[in-house]
Design an enzyme around this catalytic site. Structure first.
Site, mmCIF file in Angstrom:
data_model
loop_
_atom_site.group_PDB
_atom_site.id
_atom_site.type_symbol
_atom_site.label_atom_id
_atom_site.label_comp_id
_atom_site.label_asym_id
_atom_site.label_seq_id
_atom_site.Cartn_x
_atom_site.Cartn_y
_atom_site.Cartn_z
ATOM 1 N N THR A 1 4.029 1.789 2.638
ATOM 2 C CA THR A 1 5.650 2.240 2.035
ATOM 3 C C THR A 1 6.270 3.336 1.972
ATOM 4 O O THR A 1 7.737 3.269 2.505
ATOM 5 C CB THR A 1 5.447 2.288 0.524
ATOM 6 O OG1 THR A 1 4.991 1.350 -0.599
ATOM 7 C CG2 THR A 1 6.508 3.114 -0.522
ATOM 8 N N SER A 2 5.531 4.739 2.776
ATOM 9 C CA SER A 2 6.545 5.405 2.547
ATOM 10 C C SER A 2 6.619 5.638 4.581
ATOM 11 O O SER A 2 7.882 5.333 4.926
ATOM 12 C CB SER A 2 5.582 6.707 3.155
ATOM 13 O OG SER A 2 3.770 6.486 4.212
ATOM 14 N N GLY B 1 0.539 -1.188 0.549
ATOM 15 C CA GLY B 1 -0.149 0.244 -0.406
ATOM 16 C C GLY B 1 0.577 1.374 0.313
ATOM 17 O O GLY B 1 1.949 1.005 0.197
ATOM 18 N N CYS B 2 0.757 2.427 -0.522
ATOM 19 C CA CYS B 2 0.639 3.779 -0.741
ATOM 20 C C CYS B 2 1.033 4.365 1.159
ATOM 21 O O CYS B 2 2.635 4.112 0.997
ATOM 22 C CB CYS B 2 0.075 4.466 -1.679
ATOM 23 S SG CYS B 2 -1.306 5.204 -0.438
ATOM 24 N N TYR B 3 0.226 3.911 1.911
ATOM 25 C CA TYR B 3 1.019 4.758 3.423
ATOM 26 C C TYR B 3 2.049 4.069 3.571
ATOM 27 O O TYR B 3 2.896 3.820 4.236
ATOM 28 C CB TYR B 3 -0.358 4.521 4.183
ATOM 29 C CG TYR B 3 -1.127 5.653 4.019
ATOM 30 C CD1 TYR B 3 -0.720 6.939 4.280
ATOM 31 C CD2 TYR B 3 -2.584 5.688 4.667
ATOM 32 C CE1 TYR B 3 -1.463 8.324 4.042
ATOM 33 C CE2 TYR B 3 -3.087 7.403 3.539
ATOM 34 C CZ TYR B 3 -2.973 8.144 4.083
ATOM 35 O OH TYR B 3 -3.678 9.010 3.741
#
Length: 363
Positions: free
Chosen positions: A149-150, A145-147
């Site tokens: 990943t960061s 997921g994008c969150y």
């Protein structure tokens, strides 16, 4: 070597971003481009920026249309990928940009997604310890997921080095509106988001929480508990994650008296900060896309917009005994489509940076 790829969910943001990247990939030929409700529509009507593919017609998302390709990208809502993936040949590289195959714990999946767990695939975040090796030769890959990943890129080095405590991790992330997908929603109207920020999924309710805990726990070798709060920012794309964790007492011992919560001197604080910074510099020294910024320079979402690059900065809060890591990514590129293409490159033995060498866009 020419690789034929199919992209499902091509009318959405993630699917459109995949096509943008794949259209410039030197080793790829784009085959079937599929959608559900938009099948039969000219792609240029829905993705007008994709000029080289504008006249292609969207096909139905069926196993028949996706079969016969070397690689199939599934950019579908959660719960929609597993059944299609089960019917695709074992030799086909299937890369799921949705959530279906990310979580290892069936109970966590059922709690946050409410359906039966579809199984776990190799996790497509190669910068995490040991992940790149699992991606080489893989034929099923789950894109993070994008969150997560960061958040994982922000804190994993510290946990892998044993420098952080696992039970007091706080992450607050601001995301652009594209992270919510392309479906029309009142709270995403321009008049609602312009010049405004708002939280959501507060109190441990966001579906990416167990995925973040899973990744950090793997790095730490012990269970990590995370308090995660996402916020909606008035921008179309990008994530800025601010992640904090307590520094392990072992790292502080040489610079404290008897109380591990009290830092002794300014020189001692500077030494701890330097030791922490060295952990992140060493972890990402050879990574082509992750950049630990020079001291004093802080990440900005604009600097990585449209790219697969990651900007990170580390600080030590001596008063609280915490490390603070700020991480900026583009949620659609490194957070979704870029991570998928990067994982494809590794799985197929291509140059990891193929199709991903472009820089950010500014201003």
């Amino acid at each position: 070597m020419t690789i034929s790829v199919a992209v499902s969910g091509a009318s959405g943001y993630a699917g459109g971003e995949l096509l943008r990247l794949l259209a410039s990939h030197p080793d790829v030929t784009i085959g079937a481009i599929t959608a559900h409700s938009n099948a039969g529509t000219r792609l240029g009507e829905l993705q007008p920026h994709l000029h080289s593919l504008a006249d292609r017609l969207l096909e139905e998302t069926t196993v028949q249309n996706l079969s016969g390709h070397d690689v199939v990208f599934l950019a579908l809502p959660h719960g929609a990928s597993a059944e299609i993936a089960r019917q695709l040949p074992a030799e086909t590289l299937v890369i799921d940009a949705g959530a279906d195959h990310r979580l290892e714990d069936p109970a966590a999946w059922e709690k946050f997604y409410g359906t039966a767990h579809a199984g776990t695939w190799p996790y497509g975040l190669p910068e995490l310890p040991g992940r790149r090796e699992r991606l080489r030769g893989a034929r099923r890959i789950a894109v993070p997921g994008c969150y997560p990943t960061s958040a994982l890129l922000a804190l994993a080095p510290g946990f892998a080095a044993g420098a952080l405590l696992p039970d007091d991790v706080v992450i607050v992330s601001a995301s652009g509106t594209s992270g919510a997908g392309k479906a029309a929603k009142v709270n995403l109207l321009g008049s609602e988001v312009m010049a405004s920020m708002s939280p959501y999924g507060v109190g441990g309710g966001h579906r990416h929480t167990p995925e973040i805990e899973q990744g950090l726990s793997a790095a730490a070798g012990t269970a990590v508990t995370v308090s995660f709060t996402p916020t909606l920012a008035p921008m179309s794309r990008g994530i800025l994650a601010t992640a904090t964790a307590k520094v392990a007492p072992e790292l502080l011992k040489e610079l404290v008296n008897t109380d591990a919560a009290t830092i002794g001197t300014e020189a001692g604080e500077a030494s701890i900060a330097a030791q922490l910074r060295r952990i992140w510099l060493d972890a990402y020294e050879d990574e082509p896309f992750v950049h630990v910024l020079p001291e004093g320079q802080w990440p900005a979402t604009k600097s990585v917009q449209g790219s697969n690059h990651v900007a990170i900065q580390i600080a030590f809060d001596a008063h609280a005994g915490r490390v603070i890591v700020c991480c900026a990514i583009d949620n659609l590129t490194k957070g979704t489509a870029g991570g998928a293409v990067q994982s494809m490159n590794i799985a197929l033995g291509l140059d990891e940076t193929s199709g991903l060498s472009f820089q950010g866009v500014a201003p």
